[in-house]
Design a protein around this motif. Structure first.
Motif, short mmCIF file in Angstrom:
data_model
loop_
_atom_site.label_atom_id
_atom_site.label_comp_id
_atom_site.label_asym_id
_atom_site.label_seq_id
_atom_site.Cartn_x
_atom_site.Cartn_y
_atom_site.Cartn_z
N PRO A 1 30.75 -10.11 -3.60
CA PRO A 1 31.25 -11.38 -3.83
C PRO A 1 33.02 -10.97 -4.87
O PRO A 1 33.53 -12.15 -5.02
CB PRO A 1 30.58 -12.25 -4.95
N GLN A 2 32.45 -10.29 -5.63
CA GLN A 2 33.58 -10.52 -6.96
C GLN A 2 34.94 -9.38 -5.87
O GLN A 2 36.19 -9.29 -6.22
CB GLN A 2 33.40 -9.69 -7.52
N VAL A 3 34.87 -8.64 -5.16
CA VAL A 3 35.32 -7.94 -4.00
C VAL A 3 36.31 -8.96 -3.32
O VAL A 3 37.27 -9.48 -2.81
CB VAL A 3 34.79 -6.87 -3.37
N GLU A 4 35.10 -9.83 -2.75
CA GLU A 4 35.67 -11.08 -1.49
C GLU A 4 36.48 -11.48 -2.58
O GLU A 4 37.54 -12.64 -2.09
CB GLU A 4 34.35 -11.60 -0.99
N ALA A 5 35.89 -11.88 -3.89
CA ALA A 5 37.02 -13.21 -4.51
C ALA A 5 38.80 -12.41 -4.33
O ALA A 5 39.47 -13.48 -4.80
CB ALA A 5 36.33 -13.25 -6.23
N LEU A 6 38.93 -11.05 -4.47
CA LEU A 6 39.76 -10.38 -5.11
C LEU A 6 40.50 -10.76 -3.78
O LEU A 6 41.34 -9.55 -3.57
CB LEU A 6 39.22 -9.70 -5.96
N GLY A 7 40.45 -11.02 -2.27
CA GLY A 7 41.06 -10.19 -1.13
C GLY A 7 40.88 -9.54 -1.00
O GLY A 7 40.95 -9.15 0.35
N GLY A 8 39.43 -8.46 -0.88
CA GLY A 8 39.03 -7.75 -0.31
C GLY A 8 37.82 -8.09 0.47
O GLY A 8 37.14 -8.91 0.21
N LYS B 1 25.63 -6.46 -6.03
CA LYS B 1 26.69 -8.13 -7.22
C LYS B 1 28.13 -7.45 -7.06
O LYS B 1 28.80 -8.51 -7.51
CB LYS B 1 26.25 -7.69 -8.68
N LEU B 2 28.37 -6.07 -6.63
CA LEU B 2 30.51 -5.97 -6.44
C LEU B 2 30.85 -6.86 -5.29
O LEU B 2 31.69 -7.69 -5.35
CB LEU B 2 30.46 -4.56 -5.99
N GLY C 1 14.58 6.41 -2.79
CA GLY C 1 13.77 6.41 -3.61
C GLY C 1 14.00 5.55 -5.21
O GLY C 1 14.66 3.91 -4.66
N SER C 2 13.64 5.63 -6.55
CA SER C 2 14.15 4.43 -7.24
C SER C 2 15.67 4.71 -7.72
O SER C 2 16.19 3.38 -7.69
CB SER C 2 13.50 5.14 -8.49
N TYR C 3 16.26 5.81 -6.78
CA TYR C 3 18.07 5.50 -7.53
C TYR C 3 18.41 4.08 -6.19
O TYR C 3 19.35 3.49 -6.56
CB TYR C 3 18.16 6.92 -6.71
N ALA C 4 17.82 4.13 -4.83
CA ALA C 4 18.35 3.34 -3.87
C ALA C 4 18.93 1.37 -3.99
O ALA C 4 19.80 0.66 -3.96
CB ALA C 4 16.98 3.27 -2.82
N PRO C 5 17.73 1.55 -4.70
CA PRO C 5 17.80 -0.15 -5.79
C PRO C 5 18.38 -0.62 -6.53
O PRO C 5 19.01 -1.75 -6.86
CB PRO C 5 16.45 -0.66 -5.70
N LYS C 6 19.06 0.71 -7.12
CA LYS C 6 19.76 0.28 -8.27
C LYS C 6 21.41 0.81 -7.79
O LYS C 6 22.30 -0.69 -7.53
CB LYS C 6 19.73 2.04 -9.60
N HIS C 7 21.52 1.26 -6.92
CA HIS C 7 22.70 1.55 -5.84
C HIS C 7 23.29 0.08 -5.26
O HIS C 7 23.98 -0.62 -4.86
CB HIS C 7 22.57 2.49 -5.24
N LEU C 8 22.41 -0.31 -5.04
CA LEU C 8 21.86 -1.40 -3.66
C LEU C 8 22.00 -2.97 -4.93
O LEU C 8 23.20 -3.31 -4.48
CB LEU C 8 21.11 -2.19 -2.91
N ALA C 9 22.08 -3.09 -6.09
CA ALA C 9 21.67 -3.73 -6.93
C ALA C 9 23.47 -4.12 -6.92
O ALA C 9 23.88 -5.16 -7.74
CB ALA C 9 21.04 -3.29 -8.27
N VAL C 10 23.80 -2.61 -7.51
CA VAL C 10 25.23 -2.34 -8.19
C VAL C 10 26.41 -3.11 -6.72
O VAL C 10 27.07 -3.86 -6.51
CB VAL C 10 25.74 -1.14 -8.75
N VAL C 11 26.23 -2.48 -5.09
CA VAL C 11 26.98 -3.29 -4.78
C VAL C 11 26.60 -5.25 -4.34
O VAL C 11 27.34 -5.27 -3.93
CB VAL C 11 25.96 -2.27 -2.92
N PRO D 1 28.52 3.27 -9.64
CA PRO D 1 30.00 3.04 -9.27
C PRO D 1 30.94 2.71 -10.81
O PRO D 1 29.63 1.69 -11.41
CB PRO D 1 30.23 2.67 -8.49
N ASP D 2 31.69 2.15 -11.08
CA ASP D 2 32.50 2.39 -12.54
C ASP D 2 32.79 0.43 -11.02
O ASP D 2 34.72 0.64 -10.65
CB ASP D 2 33.97 2.72 -11.99
N THR D 3 32.17 -0.34 -11.86
CA THR D 3 32.32 -1.75 -10.62
C THR D 3 33.85 -2.20 -11.87
O THR D 3 35.01 -2.52 -10.45
CB THR D 3 31.89 -2.27 -12.02
#
Length: 205
Positions: A97-104, A94-95, A82-92, A189-191
């Protein structure tokens, strides 16, 4: 538990009611736990997961293959939150490219159909690897899905079998470095913690 019941004629009988079967609490993976093994493969053109190494195509990759050079951020996701889904997906999103930039690397597992996965992918600003978790097997092994403790029995607005919102950071040693499991659908999640773990694993020898 025993109850005495009196009928219309005054006869008293004793019955035993069985206690409701105890719900098996989910055994969620904790920091330091060994991440369960699973495989990514293509089946009839669809990206799916498998828990076995049998009859896998040549392009099947195990979590060991994924972790050979990079730590992994693994997110379980479902549109049916439901309404929780887009919030979680938005966090993921956004996360990622930052994960990839750090080698993950980042991977999303979902119970959605291939058609729905394609629809989700078209809406994303950046391309993300999304695999169908066949029969909830991977989610079950990570402790974020249980038939005996269904989310629809606890959370209003959800009426089908779903994962618990969750995200894990898995190091190159296959150990859980960070876990986020939101059983009450009221957190994110704690980004900063996620990125710190990805960074730390990159430079661990």
């Amino acid at each position: 538990m025993y109850y005495e019941i009196e009928d219309e004629l005054g006869n008293v009988s004793t019955i035993q009611l069985k206690d409701r079967e105890a719900e098996h609490s989910l055994t969620v993976l904790k920091n330091g736990d060994l991440a369960p093994l699973f495989y990514l493969k293509n089946e009839e053109g669809a990206a799916i997961t498998s828990l076995t190494g049998f009859s896998l195509s040549n392009d099947a990759r195990s979590i060991i293959d994924l972790l050979q050079f990079k730590p992994l951020v693994l997110s379980f996701y479902c549109n049916c939150w439901g309404s929780y889904a887009p919030k979680h997906l938005a966090v993921v999103q956004k996360l990622a490219p930052q994960v990839e930039a750090l080698g993950g690397q980042l991977l999303i597992l979902t119970n959605e159909s291939q058609k729905e996965i394609e629809r989700i992918s078209r809406k994303l600003e950046t391309e993300l690897p999304i695999y169908h978790d066949k029969d909830y097997n991977v989610a079950r092994s990570y402790g974020v899905y249980s038939e005996t403790s269904p989310i629809w029995d606890r959370i209003a607005g959800i009426s089908e079998e779903v994962f618990t919102p969750s995200l894990f950071v898995i190091g190159k040693d296959r150990r859980i470095a960070y876990n986020f499991v939101d059983e009450n659908f009221d957190n994110t999640p704690d980004t900063k913690a996620i990125l710190k773990e990805v960074y730390d694993w990159k430079y661990k020898k």
